[in-house]
Design an enzyme around this catalytic site. Structure first.
Site, PDB file in Angstrom:
ATOM      1  N   ARG A 102     -27.960  25.586 -68.485  1.00  7.50           N
ATOM      2  CA  ARG A 102     -28.442  26.973 -68.735  1.00  7.50           C
ATOM      3  C   ARG A 102     -27.301  27.352 -69.818  1.00  7.50           C
ATOM      4  NH1 ARG A 102     -32.332  29.414 -65.542  1.00  7.50           N
ATOM      5  NH2 ARG A 102     -31.269  31.299 -66.575  1.00  7.50           N
ATOM      6  N   VAL A 103     -27.968  28.193 -70.548  1.00 10.62           N
ATOM      7  CA  VAL A 103     -27.172  28.844 -71.781  1.00 10.62           C
ATOM      8  C   VAL A 103     -26.693  30.321 -71.705  1.00 10.62           C
ATOM      9  CG1 VAL A 103     -28.417  27.409 -73.508  1.00 10.62           C
ATOM     10  CG2 VAL A 103     -29.320  29.508 -72.957  1.00 10.62           C
ATOM     11  N   ASP A 104     -27.239  30.841 -70.188  1.00 10.61           N
ATOM     12  CA  ASP A 104     -26.621  31.925 -69.992  1.00 10.61           C
ATOM     13  C   ASP A 104     -25.504  31.776 -68.833  1.00 10.61           C
ATOM     14  OD1 ASP A 104     -28.125  31.137 -67.838  1.00 10.61           O
ATOM     15  OD2 ASP A 104     -29.537  32.599 -67.930  1.00 10.61           O
ATOM     16  N   ASP A 105     -25.032  33.103 -68.156  1.00  8.63           N
ATOM     17  CA  ASP A 105     -24.159  33.150 -67.338  1.00  8.63           C
ATOM     18  C   ASP A 105     -24.615  32.618 -65.857  1.00  8.63           C
ATOM     19  OD1 ASP A 105     -21.897  33.565 -68.974  1.00  8.63           O
ATOM     20  OD2 ASP A 105     -22.301  35.568 -69.133  1.00  8.63           O
ATOM     21  N   VAL A 106     -25.468  31.557 -65.925  1.00  8.30           N
ATOM     22  CA  VAL A 106     -26.029  31.164 -64.596  1.00  8.30           C
ATOM     23  C   VAL A 106     -25.534  29.655 -64.541  1.00  8.30           C
ATOM     24  CG1 VAL A 106     -28.197  30.550 -63.486  1.00  8.30           C
ATOM     25  CG2 VAL A 106     -28.064  32.485 -64.573  1.00  8.30           C
TER      26      VAL A 106
END
Ligand code: WTA
Length: 693
Positions: free
Chosen positions: A560-564
């Site tokens: 993941r590149v997001d805050d997941v």
């Protein structure tokens, strides 16, 4: 060799614009590649010869048609299902570009069908009535069961009749909080039969998480069981539901009926807390209903289910899937990605509380008339050989699991595997997170005796089914790569600016154009749907994953590149864990990041600032973790609490997670520029404290 490669790569197999994966052409000349790449694993000729897609050429042929003529391709496949009425003129109608107006995805609109009918009645009518639909293996050895397609149909009809009788109608939500009993897929199918929208909540979620979902979708009924055995533990699910129902009532949503399955092997009804009037024993009512039930015919675009999943911000999102496209897509991906044959015995270890259990325990396999194994227990109980014991007992041919399970079993002695024959296995599968090459090799060599191709399926709750996956037998594999797109899927890798990058590259993984199994909206929040998935890179669906493509066109998912974060294949939003932590009276502020974890893939690492004057203590650490367990569920408990006198923030107050990730990973020489921080000394304090906290 390289001449040959260049030659092949320049061949214009693909017309310009449509799903360009030119490097795949090189795979046709597998020998050319093999001499360059030690890492290539070829399927045996024996396997390829019997495979549905036996060669890269065949794949290319089918793929080409699927992206050049999606309407023709998918309507041919859809025609194999039962439609009460065929869809209208348009096979699909979509807008993937926010600049052109609202995002819309429709497939087979106007077509009237029912997915339960297609899973059960259609198979029974085709002569599969006596075929086993579900084998069930209980937590304890020698506790098991099974249902044929006819028997399952009858049980589904009884439950459907009961639900209708208590007033559940087409479009009504039903919350399902059940463990892996046969009653779980049964309940999903019963809801689908009457057009009700099921929302299964993984039975590892806490009462508060369950309440949140109840409040969001306002179900007519909650379906649960009193308790379940998992490994050596007993989990009292009904108590959790009781608490959740009190909580949701406080928030204005009261549920009239709590249908409770008595799971005798875990708990007797005498010991179960009961609220007269609201609680009903499944066994007291459901078997009294007729075992036939007319189907509620629905539009292809009527909702089938809601499944809540974590995002990078705020509360969980209700991912909404509709009927027709999801049906066609899960059935087709199941068939090809596992090279399904009618003689297969298929076991997916996922829980129906997650998307994998929806698409690849229940719908995909049953639409194909497959025999599916459902396992109630834990893979290391009574010992680490349990999975292989089950494989031998049922002669499982397709085994689909998550890298975290592979890694945890890999740490144990190989004897646990070797003790069992595993000869029945022919295809293996992996899902949920990137599978590291060493785990891939162990799975391939030790579990599969170097005989079974591995389908490393990349997909998401949102995508409904596989988007990037090997087709076993079709091409050489590279350990750790999910390989190539499924039919009809056009992955693109974009850079920061949203420009497509070609050839060997890495960037953000997006998808161009819709596929039938895509989610249609976030329940009650179409705006968030557009903002999260379609606005970051206009014109594309943004997956939230990073990806690189190598010189041969293989795709490598990088996380993941997001805050997941992805813990044991479970998707968790850092924001959710943070909000649980700050609800603790002694916590002033929290920042959560993912950190590499040997077994879980990622672990949860929490930086916690306490309220003024509060001393650090082991007791407090435990109580913070407990708060997260209670608010989300045990699977979201932080692995590490790092006491933080302060958090690194920019002058505008934004927490710099990049720095926190580096501190958590102990990559202290890669902290980067800290001069823009409001207070750069915070970083040194954190590093100093990290050592013993
Ligand atoms: C990750 C699970 C690498 C990815 C089906 C994605 C994977 C998230 C793979 C979705 C794979 C899933 N290789 N990463 N084969 N499969 N992922 O919604 O980060 O629970 O975005 O769906 O899991 O998780 P979800």
């Amino acid at each position: 060799t390289s001449n040959r490669l260049r030659h092949v790569e320049s061949m214009a197999i693909f017309p310009s614009g449509a799903g360009k994966i030119p490097a795949l052409n090189a795979v046709i000349l597998g020998e050319a590649l093999a001499s360059e790449e030690d890492d290539l694993v070829f399927p045996s000729d024996e396997f390829s010869q019997q495979a549905l897609v036996p060669s890269p050429q065949k794949y290319l042929e089918i793929y080409k048609r699927s992206v050049e003529d999606p309407a023709g391709f998918w309507s041919d496949i859809a025609s194999e299902f039962y439609w009460k009425k065929k869809w209208g003129d348009k096979v699909y109608d979509d807008n993937f570009d926010v600049r052109k107006g609202a995002i819309k995805i429709e497939w087979f609109k106007g077509g009237i069908t029912n997915i339960c009918y297609n899973c059960l009645d259609r198979n029974v009518e085709a002569g599969l009535g006596d075929k086993v639909a579900m084998y069930w293996e209980g937590n304890e050895l020698n506790v098991d069961g099974k249902l044929t397609y006819s028997e399952l149909l009858q049980k589904v009809c009884q439950l459907a009749n009961y639900l209708k009788d208590i007033g559940v109608k087409k479009g009504d939500a039903v919350i399902v909080y059940l463990p892996m009993l046969m009653e779980l897929p049964m309940t999903m199918l019963a809801c689908a039969r009457i057009g009700a929208v099921h929302s299964v909540v993984f039975a590892g979620f806490s009462a508060e998480s369950l309440a949140q979902r109840i409040v969001d979708c306002k179900p007519k009924v909650v379906i649960t069981c009193n308790a379940v055995n998992r490994g050596s533990k007993v989990i009292y699910l009904k108590d959790i539901v009781d608490t959740a129902l009190v909580e949701s009532a406080k928030n204005g949503v009261s549920v009239d009926v709590c249908l409770t399955y008595e799971n005798k092997s875990a708990m007797s009804r005498e010991n179960t807390k009961w609220q007269e009037g609201r609680d009903i024993w499944w066994q007291d009512v459901v078997p009294n209903y007729p075992s036939t039930c007319a189907v509620e015919w629905v539009d292809a675009e009527d909702p089938l289910f809601l499944l809540y999943t974590s995002g990078s911000t705020g509360k969980p999102k209700g991912v909404l899937h509709t009927t027709g496209g999801y049906m066609v897509y899960t059935a087709t991906t199941f068939k090809y990605a596992f090279d399904y044959k009618s003689s297969d015995i298929y076991w997916c270890t996922a829980d129906c509380g997650w998307i994998t259990g929806h698409s690849y325990v229940t719908y995909g396999p049953m639409l194909n008339g497959a025999s599916v194994l459902v396992f109630e227990g834990a893979p290391n109980y009574p010992d680490s050989g349990r999975c292989w014991d089950i494989v031998d007992k049922y002669k499982v041919t397709i085994f689909y699991t998550a890298p975290t399970l592979v890694r945890s079993l890999m740490r144990e002695s190989e004897e646990y595997v070797k003790k069992y024959s595993r000869k029945s296995l022919r295809v293996l599968g992996s899902v949920g997170e990137p599978i590291n090459p060493s785990a891939w090799r162990w799975f391939y060599n030790v579990v599969g005796d170097s005989r079974c191709p591995i389908s490393d399926t990349w997909w998401q709750t949102e995508t409904g089914g596989f988007l990037i996956t090997p087709l076993p037998g079709a091409w050489p594999q590279k350990p750790g790569s999910a390989t190539f797109p499924f039919f009809g899927v056009q992955p693109v890798i974009v850079d920061e600016k949203g420009d497509e990058i070609e050839g060997e590259c890495s960037g953000y993984l997006c998808i161009k154009g819709s596929w039938p199994g895509a989610f249609r909206t976030l329940y009650g929040d179409h705006e968030r749907y557009e903002t999260t998935y379609f606005k970051p890179f206009a014109g594309y669906y943004f997956s939230g994953d990073g990806c690189s493509r190598d010189k041969d066109g293989y795709h490598w998912l990088t996380g993941r590149v997001d805050d997941v974060i992805n813990v044991s294949g479970h998707r968790i939003g850092t924001a959710e864990v943070e909000s649980a932590l700050v609800s603790h009276p002694k916590c002033a502020e929290a920042a959560v990041v993912g950190v590499e974890h040997e077994v879980k893939g990622q672990g949860i690492y929490a930086f916690v600032t306490l309220v003024e004057g509060e001393p650090y203590s082991e007791e407090l650490r435990k109580s913070l973790i407990l708060t997260v367990r209670k608010q989300i569920g045990a699977f979201a408990a932080p692995d590490k609490i790092h006491w933080a006198p302060g958090l690194p923030k920019t002058r505008s107050g934004k927490i710099m997670r990049r720095i926190l990730r580096k501190i958590a990973a102990r990559q202290l020489d890669e902290l980067g520029d800290t001069s823009t921080l409001a207070d750069p000394s915070v970083v040194e304090q954190l590093i100093a404290l990290g050592e013993d906290s």
